[in-house]
Structures are given as structure tokens and as C-alpha cells.
Design a protein around this motif. Structure first.
Motif, mmCIF file in Angstrom:
data_model
loop_
_atom_site.group_PDB
_atom_site.id
_atom_site.type_symbol
_atom_site.label_atom_id
_atom_site.label_comp_id
_atom_site.label_asym_id
_atom_site.label_seq_id
_atom_site.Cartn_x
_atom_site.Cartn_y
_atom_site.Cartn_z
ATOM 1 N N ALA A 37 0.817 -1.221 0.000
ATOM 2 C CA ALA A 37 0.000 0.000 0.000
ATOM 3 C C ALA A 37 0.844 1.260 0.000
ATOM 4 O O ALA A 37 0.304 2.353 0.111
ATOM 5 C CB ALA A 37 -0.921 -0.013 1.227
ATOM 6 N N ARG A 38 2.141 1.129 -0.138
ATOM 7 C CA ARG A 38 3.014 2.293 -0.052
ATOM 8 C C ARG A 38 2.971 3.136 -1.323
ATOM 9 O O ARG A 38 3.274 4.312 -1.320
ATOM 10 C CB ARG A 38 4.443 1.849 0.255
ATOM 11 C CG ARG A 38 5.360 2.990 0.569
ATOM 12 C CD ARG A 38 6.713 2.532 1.084
ATOM 13 N NE ARG A 38 6.632 2.289 2.512
ATOM 14 C CZ ARG A 38 6.613 1.095 3.089
ATOM 15 N NH1 ARG A 38 6.665 0.021 2.366
ATOM 16 N NH2 ARG A 38 6.551 0.952 4.383
ATOM 17 N N GLY A 39 2.595 2.537 -2.438
ATOM 18 C CA GLY A 39 2.565 3.289 -3.683
ATOM 19 C C GLY A 39 3.962 3.535 -4.198
ATOM 20 O O GLY A 39 4.823 2.666 -4.123
ATOM 21 N N ILE A 40 4.218 4.760 -4.674
ATOM 22 C CA ILE A 40 5.530 5.062 -5.233
ATOM 23 C C ILE A 40 6.455 5.720 -4.224
ATOM 24 O O ILE A 40 7.556 6.109 -4.573
ATOM 25 C CB ILE A 40 5.417 5.938 -6.501
ATOM 26 C CG1 ILE A 40 4.831 7.304 -6.171
ATOM 27 C CG2 ILE A 40 4.649 5.227 -7.577
ATOM 28 C CD1 ILE A 40 4.909 8.286 -7.321
ATOM 29 N N THR A 41 6.023 5.830 -2.971
ATOM 30 C CA THR A 41 6.909 6.408 -1.965
ATOM 31 C C THR A 41 8.041 5.431 -1.670
ATOM 32 O O THR A 41 7.842 4.218 -1.691
ATOM 33 C CB THR A 41 6.151 6.733 -0.662
ATOM 34 O OG1 THR A 41 5.614 5.539 -0.134
ATOM 35 C CG2 THR A 41 5.047 7.728 -0.919
ATOM 36 N N PRO A 42 9.231 5.937 -1.402
ATOM 37 C CA PRO A 42 10.360 5.045 -1.114
ATOM 38 C C PRO A 42 10.092 4.165 0.107
ATOM 39 O O PRO A 42 9.454 4.581 1.064
ATOM 40 C CB PRO A 42 11.521 6.007 -0.859
ATOM 41 C CG PRO A 42 11.156 7.253 -1.599
ATOM 42 C CD PRO A 42 9.652 7.343 -1.492
ATOM 43 N N VAL A 43 10.611 2.957 0.066
ATOM 44 C CA VAL A 43 10.475 2.009 1.172
ATOM 45 C C VAL A 43 11.552 2.342 2.201
ATOM 46 O O VAL A 43 12.733 2.382 1.864
ATOM 47 C CB VAL A 43 10.640 0.554 0.668
ATOM 48 C CG1 VAL A 43 10.567 -0.422 1.818
ATOM 49 C CG2 VAL A 43 9.612 0.247 -0.397
#
Length: 162
Positions: free
Chosen positions: A34-40
Motif C-alpha cells: 500500500a506504499r505506492g511510489i513512496t520510497p520504502v
């Protein structure tokens, strides 16, 4: 409090609401990312080169590999020279992909956001070319695999492809 500041605060709260879902924590964890394109974040990253090997090796076990192996013989090369050509060609083709593959683990971002670093909004052009390339690759796998199946079973070409 000014309007732009209030807007920024709302945007941050909205992003936290969207990205605060429970994330996969280990291989085999089947939760939806569910993070999308945000960095992990560093503490949420897992995996190993061994695991990635299986992810990339298995899909490449196709009839095109068999076809590639026969090209040397069709060109009149002996076994050692044909094997050397296949290995060198594979390595040369893998080096740029392997290098670009390290960017994801270094940044925590997926390929689309990383591609935007190089191409900006024009990322649609290489994306469209990749899409067409994927269609062509799938067609070649179907055609070569179908031809091989037809040859092995003594069927007509169209029956092998189907």
C-alpha cells in the motif's frame, strides 16, 4: 495560520492516512503493498540476491532459451564457440539491467519513479516502447514455442501455436 500552510498540513495528514497501512514484512507475506511510489524505508526492506535470482530465472525458462541455444548450430559454430557467444551475449545484455536494478535497493523506490528521474514526464515514451517490446516478446515465445511443439509432435504449425 496561512492557507498554504494549512493545505500542506492537510496533505501530510492525508499521506499518513494512505500510507499507514500494514506493509508486507517478509518473503511470503501476501499483504497488498500500500506504499505506492513512496520510497520504502530501510527498516521495511527485506529480500536477498538469492530470492531475486529465482524471481528472474524462472520466467526465463522458455522456448526462446532453446531457440537461442540452436542459433549457434544454425550459424555453423561449434558447441564451445556457440556456448561462449550465448554466455557473452547474455552477460553483455544483463550488465545494464543489473546496474539499474541496484538503484531500487539503494533508493527504496520502484522502477517507474526511478525512470522519471532520467526521463521526467517523457517517461511515457520508453514506457510505450517497453509495452510494445513485451508484446513482441510474448509473440515470439508463442511462435517459437509453438513451432518447437509442432516439430516435436509432428503437428501442423498452427496446432502447435494454439
Amino acid at each position: 495560520m496561512s492557507l498554504p500552510y494549512a493545505h500542506e498540513e492537510t496533505a501530510v495528514a492525508e499521506a499518513q492516512r494512505v500510507f499507514d497501512g500494514r506493509m508486507p514484512t517478509a518473503p511470503g507475506d501476501l499483504r497488498v503493498e500500500a506504499r505506492g511510489i513512496t520510497p520504502v524505508p530501510e527498516d521495511a526492506r527485506y529480500g536477498s540476491p538469492r530470492r531475486l535470482f529465482t524471481v528472474w530465472f524462472a520466467p526465463n525458462l522458455t522456448m526462446t532459451g532453446v531457440f537461442t541455444g540452436t542459433v549457434g548450430a544454425a550459424l555453423g559454430l561449434d558447441f564451445a564457440t556457440a556456448l561462449l557467444a550465448v554466455v557473452l551475449g547474455t552477460l553483455l545484455g544483463a550488465v545494464p539491467t543489473a546496474y539499474l536494478g541496484t538503484w531500487g535497493s539503494q533508493t527504496g523506490a520502484g522502477q517507474l519513479p526511478l525512470a522519471r528521474l532520467a526521463f521526467g514526464r517523457a517517461v511515457a515514451l520508453p514506457g510505450a516502447l517497453q509495452w510494445l517490446s513485451s508484446i513482441a516478446w510474448d509473440a515470439l515465445i508463442g511462435l517459437f514455442g509453438g513451432d518447437a511443439l509442432a516439430q516435436l509432435c509432428g503437428w501442423p504449425f498452427w496446432a502447435g501455436v494454439l
